[in-house]
Design an enzyme around this catalytic site. Structure first.
Site, PDB file in Angstrom:
ATOM      1  CE  LYS A 280       5.519  -5.182  -3.662  1.00 51.27           C
ATOM      2  NZ  LYS A 280       4.762  -5.846  -3.077  1.00 51.27           N
ATOM      3  NE  ARG A 354      -5.208  -0.768  -2.265  1.00 52.01           N
ATOM      4  CZ  ARG A 354      -5.392  -1.701  -1.316  1.00 52.01           C
ATOM      5  NH1 ARG A 354      -5.894  -1.412  -0.696  1.00 52.01           N
ATOM      6  NH2 ARG A 354      -4.502  -3.073  -1.427  1.00 52.01           N
TER       7      ARG A 354
END
Ligand code: BES
Ligand code: MN
Ligand code: ZN
Length: 501
Positions: A280, A354
Site C-alpha cells: 500500500k 477474502r
C-alpha cells in the site's frame, strides 16, 4: 460511570446539576417550565435576553438558580420540537455528557430522556442515552505516560423517566444499554491497540480474558500447524510473510440447548495490512492496524451477549493474521488451494481479507450453523459507496438480510444492502484457477462478496463490509466500536429479548 433511572420532578432534585431541554425558538420544555415557575421566571428571563436560542446542541450552564436545590442547571438546546429525530437526540446527549464532564459536575440528573423523539419510546431513549454516554466518554490512554485526567469528571448520571410505571422499562433499557456499551468498549480497546502489541496471539489473549469472566463462554484456537493439517492454505499464505503466527480464535457461548444449531460470527482479524508484496502507499498506512475491526466487533458482540447471557448458542471466530511483504510472503501470480478444494489465482496480495475469510467460512461448516455472518473491513470501495455512515450488507438469504437491516434500524448502527447478483461473478473469473482474488475496480465491494459467496453455499450467510464504519481517521482517529450495537441487537432479537418482559 454509575447509571440509574428515576422518576421525579425537576425542582425536587438535589444534585450537582440538572439537565433540561429548550426548544427553538426559546421554547421551554415542560420540565424547564417547571423550573422556571419555581425560580420565578429566572430561566424565561434569560431566554428573553437572548442567552439561548434553543438550537440543537447549544448549552447554557447556570449556577445558583433561585429556589432550585441543585447546584447547577444545564439548559440544552434541542432544536425545533417537531424536528427532533434519532440522530439529533443522540448528538444532543453526547454533547451534554461532554459538557457535564468538563464543567465540574460529578453527578447529574438528566431530563432529556423525556424528550419526544418521533416513533421512539422510553426504552429506546434510555438505552441510546446510556450507549451515547459511554461512547462519548471513551478514551484510550493506556499508552500515554502523561494522562491529563479531569479533576472533576462526571461519575454518576440519573436518567429521568416520565412516570413511575416506566421505571422497570427504564431499568431494562439501562441493563441492555450497558451490555452493548461494554461490548463496544471491548471492541474499541482491542482495535485501538497498536499492531506491535495487537497481533493474532493478542486477539486470542483478549478472548481468553473474557472467558475467565463468563461461565458459558469457552475459547479455543487453531494455530498454523493445525491450519496446515486442515488444508487452510489460503489463510496460511496471507500470513506467511509475517513474523507473527496466524491464529484463529474460536469463542463459543453455550446459552441454548446442546443440540441447537449455533449462530456463527466470523471476524476479519488482520492486525496489520501492509498490502504485502502489492504494498500500500505510505500515506495513512498506520490506519491498517484497524483491519482487525471485524474481529474486534465479534469479540465485542461476544462480550455483550455473554453479559446478557442470551439463551441461544453463538460462536464467534477471530480470524487473526498479519499481511506483510517478505522473502517468504505470497506473491501476485501464486495459485492457492483453499480448504474447500477450490483454487484461487492471486492477482493482488492486498486483497487478502477474502483469502483468510474463505477458509474460515469453510471451517465453520463443522458447526452445522443456523446461519453465518462475516464482518470485515474488506474493501476501500465500500468507503466510496457508503462513506462512514452505513456498513454494507450482502447476503444469499433475503430474510437474513432483512433481519440485519432491521437490527441496524433498531440500534441506530446503520447498514445498507448491496446486491449479490450472478452477473458480478464473471468479474472474478481466472484463466488458470477456479477464480481470481480480485475483480477490478467496478463494484469492488460486491465482487469481494461474490468471492466469499463461493465458500458459503452450505448455509444461510450474510457478509458485512465495515471498511467505512469501523473507525474514523484523521485527527479524531479511533475505533467506533461498530457494528457491535447492531450485531448485539440482531442476536437479542434472535434470542427473543424485547424491551418488555
Ligand atoms: N483492508 C483493506 C480494505 C480497506 C482499505 C479498508 C481502506 C478500509 C480502508 C483490504 O484488505 C484491501 O486492501 N482491499 C483492496 C482490495 C483491492 C486490491 C481489490 C482495496 O480495497 O483496495
Ligand atoms: Mn488489503
Ligand atoms: Zn485488509
Amino acid at each position: 460511570m454509575e447509571f440509574s433511572v428515576k422518576s421525579g420532578s425537576p425542582e425536587k432534585q438535589r444534585s450537582a446539576c440538572i439537565v433540561v431541554g429548550v426548544f427553538e425558538p426559546r421554547r421551554l420544555t415542560s420540565v424547564a417550565e417547571q423550573l422556571d415557575v419555581i425560580s420565578e421566571g429566572y430561566i424565561s428571563n434569560l431566554l428573553r435576553r437572548g442567552d439561548l436560542e434553543g438550537r440543537a446542541g447549544q448549552m447554557l450552564l447556570l449556577h445558583q438558580v433561585p429556589n432550585i436545590l441543585s447546584e447547577r442547571v444545564l439548559l440544552v438546546g434541542c432544536g425545533k420540537e417537531r424536528e427532533l429525530d434519532e440522530r439529533q437526540y443522540k448528538q444532543i446527549i453526547s454533547k451534554t455528557i461532554k459538557t457535564l464532564n468538563e464543567t465540574g459536575s460529578m453527578e447529574a440528573v438528566s431530563f432529556l430522556t423525556e424528550l419526544h423523539v418521533k416513533g421512539r419510546d422510553t426504552y429506546w431513549k434510555v438505552r441510546q442515552a446510556v450507549e451515547a454516554t459511554q461512547d462519548s466518554l471513551y478514551t484510550f490512554l493506556q499508552l500515554k505516560t502523561k494522562k491529563d485526567e479531569l479533576r472533576r469528571p462526571l461519575r454518576k448520571i440519573v436518567f429521568n423517566v416520565p412516570t413511575r410505571r416506566e421505571l422497570p422499562i427504564g431499568e431494562r433499557a439501562l441493563a441492555h444499554g450497558l451490555a452493548v456499551a461494554d461490548g463496544a468498549k471491548t471492541a474499541k480497546d482491542v482495535a485501538n491497540m497498536p499492531p506491535n502489541i495487537c497481533n493474532p496471539a493478542y486477539l486470542l489473549k483478549q478472548a481468553e480474558q473474557l472467558e475467565t469472566q463468563y461461565d458459558n463462554l469457552h475459547v479455543s484456537s487453531v494455530n498454523e500447524q493445525q491450519m496446515d493439517e486442515l488444508g487452510m492454505h489460503s489463510y496460511l499464505a496471507v500470513g506467511r510473510g509475517s513474523a507473527n503466527e496466524s491464529i484463529m480464535t474460536i469463542m463459543e457461548h453455550k446459552g441454548g440447548p446442546a443440540d441447537q444449531a449455533p449462530i456463527v460470527l466470523v471476524g476479519k482479524g488482520l492486525t496489520f495490512d501492509s498490502g504485502g508484496i502489492s504494498i500500500k502507499p505510505g500515506q495513512g498506512m498506520d490506519e491498517m492496524k484497524y483491519d482487525m475491526g471485524g474481529a474486534a466487533s465479534v469479540l465485542g458482540a461476544m462480550h455483550t451477549i455473554s453479559e446478557l447471557n442470551l439463551p441461544i448458542n453463538i460462536i464467534g471466530l477471530l480470524v487473526g493474521c498479519e499481511n506483510m511483504p517478505d522473502a517468504n510472503a505470497y506473491r501476485p501470480g501464486d495459485i492457492l488451494t483453499t480448504m474447500s478444494g477450490q483454487t484461487v489465482e492471486v492477482l493482488n496480495t492486498d486483497a487478502e481479507g477474502r483469502l483468510v475469510l474463505c477458509d474460515a467460512l469453510t471451517y465453520v461448516e463443522r458447526f452445522d450453523p443456523e446461519l453465518v455472518i462475516d464482518i470485515a473491513t474488506l474493501t476501500g470501495a465500500c468507503v466510496i459507496a457508503l462513506g462512514a455512515h452505513a456498513s454494507g450488507i450482502m447476503s444469499n438469504h433475503n430474510p437474513l438480510a432483512h433481519e440485519l437491516i432491521n437490527a441496524s434500524e433498531q440500534s441506530g448502527d446503520k447498514a445498507w444492502r448491496l446486491p449479490l447478483w450472478d452477473e458480478y461473478q464473471e468479474q472474478i473469473e481466472s484463466p488458470f484457477a477456479d477464480m481470481a482474488n480480485v475483480g477490478g475496480r467496478p463494484a469492488g465491494t460486491i465482487t469481494a462478496a461474490c468471492f466469499l459467496s463461493r465458500f458459503t453455499k452450505k448455509y444461510n450467510w450474510a457478509h458485512m463490509d465495515i471498511a467505512g464504519t469501523a473507525w474514523t481517521g484523521g485527527k479524531n482517529k479511533g475505533s467506533t466500536g461498530r457494528p457491535v450495537p447492531m450485531l448485539s441487537q440482531f442476536l437479542m432479537n434472535r434470542a427473543g429479548i424485547e424491551s418488555e418482559d
